[in-house]
Write a protein that holds these residues in place. Sequence first.
Motif, PDB file in Angstrom:
ATOM      1  N   LEU A 170      -3.662   2.678  -5.817  1.00 39.86           N
ATOM      2  CA  LEU A 170      -2.576   2.361  -4.898  1.00 39.86           C
ATOM      3  C   LEU A 170      -1.907   3.618  -4.360  1.00 39.86           C
ATOM      4  N   ASN A 171      -2.000   4.678  -5.119  1.00 39.41           N
ATOM      5  CA  ASN A 171      -1.435   5.947  -4.672  1.00 39.41           C
ATOM      6  C   ASN A 171      -2.093   6.459  -3.387  1.00 39.41           C
ATOM      7  N   TYR A 172      -3.369   6.102  -3.171  1.00 39.46           N
ATOM      8  CA  TYR A 172      -4.095   6.591  -2.001  1.00 39.46           C
ATOM      9  C   TYR A 172      -3.728   5.826  -0.724  1.00 39.46           C
ATOM     10  N   TYR A 173      -3.056   4.686  -0.858  1.00 42.25           N
ATOM     11  CA  TYR A 173      -2.669   3.900   0.314  1.00 42.25           C
ATOM     12  C   TYR A 173      -1.192   4.078   0.666  1.00 42.25           C
ATOM     13  N   ALA A 174      -0.427   4.697  -0.224  1.00 43.93           N
ATOM     14  CA  ALA A 174       1.027   4.661  -0.115  1.00 43.93           C
ATOM     15  C   ALA A 174       1.581   5.350   1.131  1.00 43.93           C
ATOM     16  N   SER A 175       0.846   6.282   1.700  1.00 49.25           N
ATOM     17  CA  SER A 175       1.373   7.045   2.842  1.00 49.25           C
ATOM     18  C   SER A 175       1.381   6.247   4.138  1.00 49.25           C
ATOM     19  N   ASP A 176       0.743   5.073   4.165  1.00 48.57           N
ATOM     20  CA  ASP A 176       0.670   4.261   5.377  1.00 48.57           C
ATOM     21  C   ASP A 176       1.381   2.933   5.144  1.00 48.57           C
ATOM     22  N   SER A 177       2.515   2.761   5.781  1.00 46.97           N
ATOM     23  CA  SER A 177       3.315   1.547   5.575  1.00 46.97           C
ATOM     24  C   SER A 177       2.685   0.311   6.209  1.00 46.97           C
ATOM     25  N   ASN A 178       1.663   0.500   7.040  1.00 44.78           N
ATOM     26  CA  ASN A 178       0.999  -0.639   7.677  1.00 44.78           C
ATOM     27  C   ASN A 178      -0.103  -1.249   6.820  1.00 44.78           C
ATOM     28  N   VAL A 179      -0.467  -0.574   5.752  1.00 42.38           N
ATOM     29  CA  VAL A 179      -1.567  -1.051   4.918  1.00 42.38           C
ATOM     30  C   VAL A 179      -1.109  -2.201   4.033  1.00 42.38           C
ATOM     31  N   GLN A 180      -1.919  -3.241   4.009  1.00 39.91           N
ATOM     32  CA  GLN A 180      -1.695  -4.374   3.126  1.00 39.91           C
ATOM     33  C   GLN A 180      -2.887  -4.473   2.182  1.00 39.91           C
ATOM     34  N   VAL A 181      -2.609  -4.633   0.904  1.00 37.76           N
ATOM     35  CA  VAL A 181      -3.655  -4.623  -0.111  1.00 37.76           C
ATOM     36  C   VAL A 181      -3.631  -5.921  -0.906  1.00 37.76           C
ATOM     37  N   VAL A 182      -4.787  -6.523  -1.032  1.00 33.04           N
ATOM     38  CA  VAL A 182      -4.984  -7.628  -1.960  1.00 33.04           C
ATOM     39  C   VAL A 182      -5.861  -7.099  -3.085  1.00 33.04           C
ATOM     40  N   GLY A 183      -5.362  -7.147  -4.299  1.00 28.64           N
ATOM     41  CA  GLY A 183      -6.128  -6.690  -5.451  1.00 28.64           C
ATOM     42  C   GLY A 183      -6.535  -7.867  -6.312  1.00 28.64           C
ATOM     43  N   ILE A 184      -7.815  -7.934  -6.654  1.00 31.41           N
ATOM     44  CA  ILE A 184      -8.270  -9.008  -7.528  1.00 31.41           C
ATOM     45  C   ILE A 184      -8.752  -8.419  -8.847  1.00 31.41           C
ATOM     46  N   ASP A 185      -8.547  -9.163  -9.914  1.00 32.37           N
ATOM     47  CA  ASP A 185      -8.990  -8.737 -11.228  1.00 32.37           C
ATOM     48  C   ASP A 185      -9.083  -9.964 -12.126  1.00 32.37           C
ATOM     49  N   PRO A 186     -10.104 -10.027 -12.983  1.00 32.29           N
ATOM     50  CA  PRO A 186     -10.234 -11.181 -13.872  1.00 32.29           C
ATOM     51  C   PRO A 186      -9.255 -11.166 -15.036  1.00 32.29           C
ATOM     52  N   ASN A 187      -8.588 -10.043 -15.263  1.00 31.27           N
ATOM     53  CA  ASN A 187      -7.626  -9.937 -16.354  1.00 31.27           C
ATOM     54  C   ASN A 187      -6.215 -10.020 -15.786  1.00 31.27           C
ATOM     55  N   PRO A 188      -5.519 -11.154 -15.971  1.00 27.70           N
ATOM     56  CA  PRO A 188      -4.181 -11.294 -15.375  1.00 27.70           C
ATOM     57  C   PRO A 188      -3.158 -10.329 -15.960  1.00 27.70           C
ATOM     58  N   GLU A 189      -3.444  -9.757 -17.122  1.00 23.72           N
ATOM     59  CA  GLU A 189      -2.508  -8.816 -17.739  1.00 23.72           C
ATOM     60  C   GLU A 189      -2.443  -7.488 -16.975  1.00 23.72           C
ATOM     61  N   MET A 190      -3.385  -7.276 -16.072  1.00 21.33           N
ATOM     62  CA  MET A 190      -3.371  -6.044 -15.279  1.00 21.33           C
ATOM     63  C   MET A 190      -2.258  -6.054 -14.228  1.00 21.33           C
ATOM     64  N   GLU A 191      -1.783  -7.230 -13.863  1.00 21.17           N
ATOM     65  CA  GLU A 191      -0.854  -7.327 -12.736  1.00 21.17           C
ATOM     66  C   GLU A 191       0.409  -6.509 -12.936  1.00 21.17           C
ATOM     67  N   LYS A 192       1.029  -6.602 -14.100  1.00 17.41           N
ATOM     68  CA  LYS A 192       2.296  -5.886 -14.286  1.00 17.41           C
ATOM     69  C   LYS A 192       2.108  -4.374 -14.184  1.00 17.41           C
ATOM     70  N   TYR A 193       0.953  -3.882 -14.654  1.00 17.68           N
ATOM     71  CA  TYR A 193       0.685  -2.447 -14.549  1.00 17.68           C
ATOM     72  C   TYR A 193       0.384  -2.053 -13.110  1.00 17.68           C
ATOM     73  N   ALA A 194      -0.337  -2.918 -12.399  1.00 16.00           N
ATOM     74  CA  ALA A 194      -0.651  -2.633 -10.996  1.00 16.00           C
ATOM     75  C   ALA A 194       0.622  -2.598 -10.160  1.00 16.00           C
ATOM     76  N   ARG A 195       1.522  -3.517 -10.402  1.00 18.08           N
ATOM     77  CA  ARG A 195       2.790  -3.525  -9.668  1.00 18.08           C
ATOM     78  C   ARG A 195       3.624  -2.296 -10.001  1.00 18.08           C
ATOM     79  N   SER A 196       3.588  -1.889 -11.263  1.00 12.88           N
ATOM     80  CA  SER A 196       4.303  -0.682 -11.663  1.00 12.88           C
ATOM     81  C   SER A 196       3.705   0.540 -10.980  1.00 12.88           C
TER      82      SER A 196
END
Length: 330
Positions: A170-196
């Motif tokens: 996510l750090n590689y997309y942060a410089s562009d405010s127009n970018v929208q990212v959908v992230g998929i993962d089979p482990n739902p526990e990853m979400e809180k870390y991804a949001r952080s």
Amino acid sequence: MNLINSPILGAKVSLHFFTPKPKAIIKNPHNNSHITMMLKKRVNSDESNKLTTTTTEFDDSLESSTTTTTTTKPCLCGRRHFIEATATTLTAATQSATATNSDSEYTALVNKFHPPKPDWYQKFFAWVLNSFTKSYEAEVARYKSQIFSILKEKKANKILEIGIGTGPNLNYYASDSNVQVVGIDPNPEMEKYARSSATSAGFPLSNFEFIHAVGEVIPLSDASVDAVVGTLVLCSVKDVDLTLKEVMRVLRPGGVYVFVEHVAAKDGTFLRFLQGVLDPLQQTIADGCHLSRETGESIAKAGFSSVELDMAILSNATFVNPHVYGIAKK
């Protein structure tokens, strides 16, 4: 996602970085596309997989094969719930996708390709990836920065990341405010870390959506994203070829697939022997991660109009080497 520098599989193998320069152009006899290969390929050829190749020698002779272009599979996974949940991050085409499966049917598909693990394991694995991959990410950053730059060049505003894990990209997309990212993962526990990770990188949470899903059945409509990103994910999916077909399906014409994957070491080396020994244990403790897949070859034969691959060996990845990284264009 695989386990890098696992405390269980912790012994490091002394390796040296290299980047081979020679290229070979593999021409597809069925169209005018080409695949630019920048690594030593080892392809098991047979009578049904032959093509004319132009090769360049470096350490070993380069062999290659291809298959006919695979017809894009129909969308198996449109879900009203998904479309509603990601309305702020997907294009109108995605929002209008036909709902062909209910939530329960899609959940069954997810469980088919990635059988659910105990809650304690999913939490522990997510914590390990978040806590013990910092040195790896620091080393691989030079290669990610190189290939991720195409996202800006292509003005890729709609990005799907498969196997997003704890969100290190996510750090590689942060410089562009127009970018929208959908992230998929089979482990739902990853979400809180991804949001952080998004918050730490300065990436707006309003531009990010985490979906519990698998690469074999991506819950997006056809031709709905500008780019697909996958780093250290094809080692763990159940079906590599099906995942790549899904990547092709959701990409718009001219879209790009950006990837970093670890692959099997060269046959006959001690590292390849070690990978064979550790592979069953790695799959068990690292959520299905395979050490001996020829992922670069799978990407090269997936039907992209062009594929650029390079190879590197990372000291922080121990026996999870070498790596292939590059860009594939639809």
